[in-house]
Design a protein around this motif. Structure first.
Motif, PDB file in Angstrom:
ATOM      1  N   ASP A   1    -119.732  43.171 -24.341  1.00 50.65           N
ATOM      2  CA  ASP A   1    -118.359  42.659 -24.208  1.00 50.65           C
ATOM      3  C   ASP A   1    -117.792  42.988 -22.838  1.00 50.65           C
ATOM      4  O   ASP A   1    -117.106  42.160 -22.222  1.00 50.65           O
TER       5      ASP A   1
ATOM      6  N   LYS B   1    -119.094  40.749 -20.032  1.00 54.06           N
ATOM      7  CA  LYS B   1    -118.385  39.465 -19.948  1.00 54.06           C
ATOM      8  C   LYS B   1    -117.048  39.638 -19.237  1.00 54.06           C
ATOM      9  O   LYS B   1    -116.641  38.795 -18.436  1.00 54.06           O
TER      10      LYS B   1
ATOM     11  N   ALA C   1    -117.735  40.059 -15.469  1.00 51.90           N
ATOM     12  CA  ALA C   1    -118.025  38.778 -14.835  1.00 51.90           C
ATOM     13  C   ALA C   1    -116.770  37.933 -14.724  1.00 51.90           C
ATOM     14  O   ALA C   1    -116.566  37.223 -13.727  1.00 51.90           O
ATOM     15  N   GLY C   2    -115.889  38.043 -15.700  1.00 47.30           N
ATOM     16  CA  GLY C   2    -114.677  37.230 -15.701  1.00 47.30           C
ATOM     17  C   GLY C   2    -113.666  37.613 -14.649  1.00 47.30           C
ATOM     18  O   GLY C   2    -112.894  36.770 -14.197  1.00 47.30           O
TER      19      GLY C   2
ATOM     20  N   GLY D   1    -126.222  37.458 -14.688  1.00 45.37           N
ATOM     21  CA  GLY D   1    -126.699  36.304 -15.442  1.00 45.37           C
ATOM     22  C   GLY D   1    -128.198  36.270 -15.644  1.00 45.37           C
ATOM     23  O   GLY D   1    -128.745  35.195 -15.927  1.00 45.37           O
TER      24      GLY D   1
ATOM     25  N   ALA E   1    -123.630  32.743 -15.149  1.00 50.78           N
ATOM     26  CA  ALA E   1    -122.393  33.501 -14.948  1.00 50.78           C
ATOM     27  C   ALA E   1    -121.571  32.923 -13.809  1.00 50.78           C
ATOM     28  O   ALA E   1    -120.325  32.901 -13.870  1.00 50.78           O
TER      29      ALA E   1
ATOM     30  N   ALA F   1    -119.824  29.720 -15.016  1.00 53.25           N
ATOM     31  CA  ALA F   1    -118.695  30.085 -15.868  1.00 53.25           C
ATOM     32  C   ALA F   1    -117.533  30.625 -15.039  1.00 53.25           C
ATOM     33  O   ALA F   1    -116.361  30.337 -15.322  1.00 53.25           O
TER      34      ALA F   1
ATOM     35  N   GLU G   1    -113.662  29.339 -14.709  1.00 50.98           N
ATOM     36  CA  GLU G   1    -112.498  30.223 -14.844  1.00 50.98           C
ATOM     37  C   GLU G   1    -111.538  30.023 -13.680  1.00 50.98           C
ATOM     38  O   GLU G   1    -110.319  29.916 -13.863  1.00 50.98           O
TER      39      GLU G   1
END
Length: 338
Positions: free
Chosen positions: A115, A118, A121-122, A176, A182, A185, A189
């Motif tokens: 979690d 993620k 990466a975000g 990734g 990644a 994505a 974002e």
């Protein structure tokens, strides 16, 4: 047969180049940094004015509201010229390569909580787009700025920012599992996530600011003063509870780079503020304007990742940045409580 070897001192006919001798005197040896930066700016014999700005010369100090009696006052404390810059950055790159190689070879990413990976990466990977915009802004400073000491350093900084964008992309590949999943994505974002749109809008607005010194303040002092402490301190500390040490190993270079670059930006701001009260007023106006925008840009991201702790980190970054500007003479003591 006897050979008599003797040492003989040869006195140079002059110590340095003529443009340096005119500034410092004929008997003073100059450093390579001084020879590469002082009085190199073209000032005469321009053939025509640029069609995109016919009111000014091609190299014109009037492209900013800041005024200086000597534009070569902006000495870089790191004394970067081509050789020293490349030597320094090669060592920094090697340090990053070693860290990423260590993490990748031992598959340490697998130890990080899924979690948190993620989340990491975000919030990190979209910043490569911020770094690309910072590169563009630094190159504008190098293009429109006046005085080789500040324009050469800005060009080096722009190269740094492009390199950081590429390094963040490389981290994205590691996260990734050597695919671009990644990174794809992260771009989505950046383009669509509501919490990233204030940052994206700020980055795009900065690309069209025409005063190059205002870009310097907004990008390299204010926005960096919010983003880098969040990434290298607040988010980094939060990752410790999620086995995030491998991620910290890969992003450790960001803190080192920011500390190094801040030596230069602080020296520029201090010199400009010390020049005149008019400069201090201009710097304060820019600082206030872009501080509001930068805080609006980072708050949604910090709130999403860390919640109340993130918002507290934003407030701490704002307070630290204001103290820093007071220490440099760009703001008065009364601004601390504002």
């Amino acid at each position: 047969m006897n050979i008599d070897i003797q040492a003989e001192a040869i006195t140079p006919r002059r110590q340095t180049f003529s443009h340096i001798a005119r500034r410092f005197g004929v008997d003073k040896p100059a450093s390579r940094y001084e020879e590469a930066t002082f009085d190199v700016q073209p000032v005469t014999n321009f053939h025509y004015r640029p069609t995109w700005d016919p009111e000014r010369e091609l190299f014109d100090p009037r492209r900013t509201a800041v005024e200086m009696a000597d534009w070569y006052s902006f000495r870089d404390p790191r004394q970067f010229y081509y050789a020293t810059y490349n030597i320094n950055r090669a060592a920094m790159q090697q340090s990053f390569d070693d860290a990423v190689g260590f993490v990748d070879k031992r598959d340490l990413i697998g130890n990080v909580d899924a979690d948190w990976l993620k989340v990491f990466a975000g919030y990190l990977l979209p910043l490569r787009h911020v770094e690309w915009a910072a590169n563009m802004n630094c190159q504008l400073i190098a293009d429109w700025g006046y005085g080789t000491q500040i324009t050469s350093a800005a060009s080096f900084c722009g190269t740094d920012r492009l390199g950081i964008a590429q390094i963040i992309s490389r981290i994205g590949l590691v996260v990734g599992a050597n695919t671009d999943e990644a990174l794809v994505a992260a771009k989505a974002e950046w383009m669509e996530a509501p919490e990233w749109q204030p940052m994206r809008r700020l980055a795009e607005d900065l690309l069209v600011v025409r005063d190059w010194f205002e870009v310097f303040v907004a990008q390299l002092v204010v926005l960096d003063g919010y983003v880098y402490p969040l990434v290298t301190q607040a988010f980094d500390r939060a990752g410790a509870a999620h086995n995030g040490a491998p991620l910290s190993m890969m992003t450790g270079f960001l803190a080192d780079w920011y500390a190094d670059n801040s030596r230069w930006t602080d020296a520029v701001i201090k010199t400009a503020a010390a020049e005149s009260g008019g400069n201090r007023k201009v710097l304060k106006d820019w600082f206030d304007r872009w501080t509001r925008r930068a805080e609006e840009a980072v708050r949604p991201i910090a709130d999403r990742v860390l919640g109340d702790r993130g918002l507290l980190a934003v407030a701490e970054a704002a307070a630290d940045l204001r103290k820093r500007m007071i220490g440099l003479g760009a703001l008065g003591e009364k601004e601390l409580a504002a």
